[in-house]
Write a protein that holds these residues in place. Sequence first.
Motif, PDB file in Angstrom:
ATOM      1  N   UNK A 174      31.419  66.516  60.737  1.00 56.78           N
ATOM      2  CA  UNK A 174      31.107  65.228  61.368  1.00 56.78           C
ATOM      3  C   UNK A 174      32.073  64.145  60.888  1.00 56.78           C
ATOM      4  N   UNK A 175      32.296  64.112  59.582  1.00 57.13           N
ATOM      5  CA  UNK A 175      33.194  63.095  59.007  1.00 57.13           C
ATOM      6  C   UNK A 175      34.594  63.199  59.603  1.00 57.13           C
ATOM      7  N   UNK A 176      35.057  64.424  59.788  1.00 58.18           N
ATOM      8  CA  UNK A 176      36.414  64.639  60.297  1.00 58.18           C
ATOM      9  C   UNK A 176      36.514  64.321  61.797  1.00 58.18           C
ATOM     10  N   UNK A 177      35.467  64.680  62.550  1.00 61.93           N
ATOM     11  CA  UNK A 177      35.572  64.548  64.007  1.00 61.93           C
ATOM     12  C   UNK A 177      35.166  63.168  64.522  1.00 61.93           C
ATOM     13  N   UNK A 178      34.223  62.497  63.805  1.00 63.55           N
ATOM     14  CA  UNK A 178      33.716  61.208  64.306  1.00 63.55           C
ATOM     15  C   UNK A 178      33.314  60.291  63.150  1.00 63.55           C
ATOM     16  N   UNK A 179      34.287  59.669  62.481  1.00 59.66           N
ATOM     17  CA  UNK A 179      33.979  58.812  61.322  1.00 59.66           C
ATOM     18  C   UNK A 179      32.994  57.685  61.642  1.00 59.66           C
ATOM     19  N   UNK A 180      33.061  57.130  62.863  1.00 62.83           N
ATOM     20  CA  UNK A 180      32.152  56.020  63.224  1.00 62.83           C
ATOM     21  C   UNK A 180      30.705  56.512  63.241  1.00 62.83           C
ATOM     22  N   UNK A 181      30.481  57.655  63.892  1.00 63.24           N
ATOM     23  CA  UNK A 181      29.133  58.236  63.940  1.00 63.24           C
ATOM     24  C   UNK A 181      28.673  58.644  62.529  1.00 63.24           C
ATOM     25  N   UNK A 182      29.618  59.114  61.741  1.00 59.11           N
ATOM     26  CA  UNK A 182      29.300  59.504  60.356  1.00 59.11           C
ATOM     27  C   UNK A 182      28.672  58.319  59.614  1.00 59.11           C
ATOM     28  N   UNK A 183      29.291  57.148  59.718  1.00 59.85           N
ATOM     29  CA  UNK A 183      28.774  55.987  58.979  1.00 59.85           C
ATOM     30  C   UNK A 183      27.555  55.344  59.652  1.00 59.85           C
ATOM     31  N   UNK A 184      27.308  55.687  60.909  1.00 60.05           N
ATOM     32  CA  UNK A 184      26.039  55.263  61.505  1.00 60.05           C
ATOM     33  C   UNK A 184      24.906  56.134  60.955  1.00 60.05           C
ATOM     34  N   UNK A 185      25.243  57.387  60.650  1.00 56.87           N
ATOM     35  CA  UNK A 185      24.254  58.334  60.122  1.00 56.87           C
ATOM     36  C   UNK A 185      24.023  58.105  58.632  1.00 56.87           C
ATOM     37  N   UNK A 186      25.111  57.941  57.905  1.00 60.53           N
ATOM     38  CA  UNK A 186      25.043  57.719  56.443  1.00 60.53           C
ATOM     39  C   UNK A 186      25.555  56.316  56.156  1.00 60.53           C
ATOM     40  N   UNK A 187      24.600  55.385  56.033  1.00 60.58           N
ATOM     41  CA  UNK A 187      24.993  53.972  55.948  1.00 60.58           C
ATOM     42  C   UNK A 187      25.320  53.547  54.516  1.00 60.58           C
ATOM     43  N   UNK A 188      26.321  52.666  54.353  1.00 56.86           N
ATOM     44  CA  UNK A 188      26.571  52.084  53.029  1.00 56.86           C
ATOM     45  C   UNK A 188      25.405  51.175  52.636  1.00 56.86           C
TER      46      UNK A 188
END
Length: 408
Positions: free
Chosen positions: A58-72
Amino acid sequence: MQYIERTLERKFLHMNSFFKAVLVTGARQVGKTTLLKHLAAEQNRTYVSMDHTMVRALAKSDPVLFFQTYKPPIIIDEIQKAPELFEQIKIMCDESDERGLFWLTGSQQYHMMKNIRETLAGRIGILELYSLSKNETEGLIFPNELDFSLDCLLARQPLVKKNDIEDVFEHIWRGGMPDALRADAEQRQEYFNSYIETYLMRDVSEEGGITDSIRFRKFLNACAALTAQQVNYKTLADAAEISQPTAKEWLRLLQGLGIIYLLQPYANNELKRLTKTPKLYFCDTGLCAYLSMWLTRDTLMNGAASGHYFENYVVIELLKNYTYASSKACLTYYRDSNAKEIDIFVEENGVIHPLEIKKSANPDRREIKKFEVLDRVEAVRGDGGIVCMCEEVIPIDKSNFFIPCNLI
């Protein structure tokens, strides 16, 4: 297992209050994740590891979606496996004024560091963690900074137990990997064996494309046999049956993975004919002892290589001390064409502290005569002396002392 306080905690929290992202690099299994999870215990901070295949995809293919899923605020483990995240981290750092949003861990591989420095310049603090120092394993963090002055050394002396050769060599033989601390001799053997097979071989094949594990193991053994000595690429290449350029590349790889440390030679325009070859040390003496088949503390302590291991131990403890301290120092060693050698120079603010390292509890005080080479250069000569197994600080002259190794 009880958490062991790390000296790096102070510096990490200090950098966290200033940078939006902080990266902790270092070898596998030295405690990077444990440190960050411990510091995040009171916070509501997401944790995610790039060792997890689906998460990494997920991190490699869609960084934006990654950070929507795992929020800072977030801890991202093994960030070097998903460099695609760096660009998105940069964007999120620029959109927020909050400090310490991203806590990252990774091994200091060349490609990752180049990538991070280019993408996150000015937004990220980069810190290095090594395996546990002897003081950390004993729950001791000195309140004062090490400057080799008599006052500094005497202030530290009451805080430590009496210097003891068996105690020091127990640490040298065992090393500072948190998991190896509580292992018996047989478990320790298996721990280091699987450390090499599982982590190291996987990392060198991913990072350096090395697939010949038999030759690489021979190369590791040859490095261990050269510890605390000048690097000799021919010796390393011959031992592993590889070319010298390959030996150079493999050594650079081990350095990037935090397995070995190359102590650079002192360079000065006024002193011609100085060596240009670095000296090789293992960041963890336990791994080095395992590779050289020292099966017990006593065989290592009484063996022919004990002086080299003691030097390796002191150099790496100094490296840890200055890596975690608030003031930076440059560590080098001195050797000229007459083979006159001084084990280590600690250079801080233009002042050079010369140090000899001796396993003896009663070394020859005449060793400090060598320090006179510094009178021929512009640099200011600071306090120094002989780091050894003596039990208390003893002045040799007004600026050189016998320094017990447990005070560094």
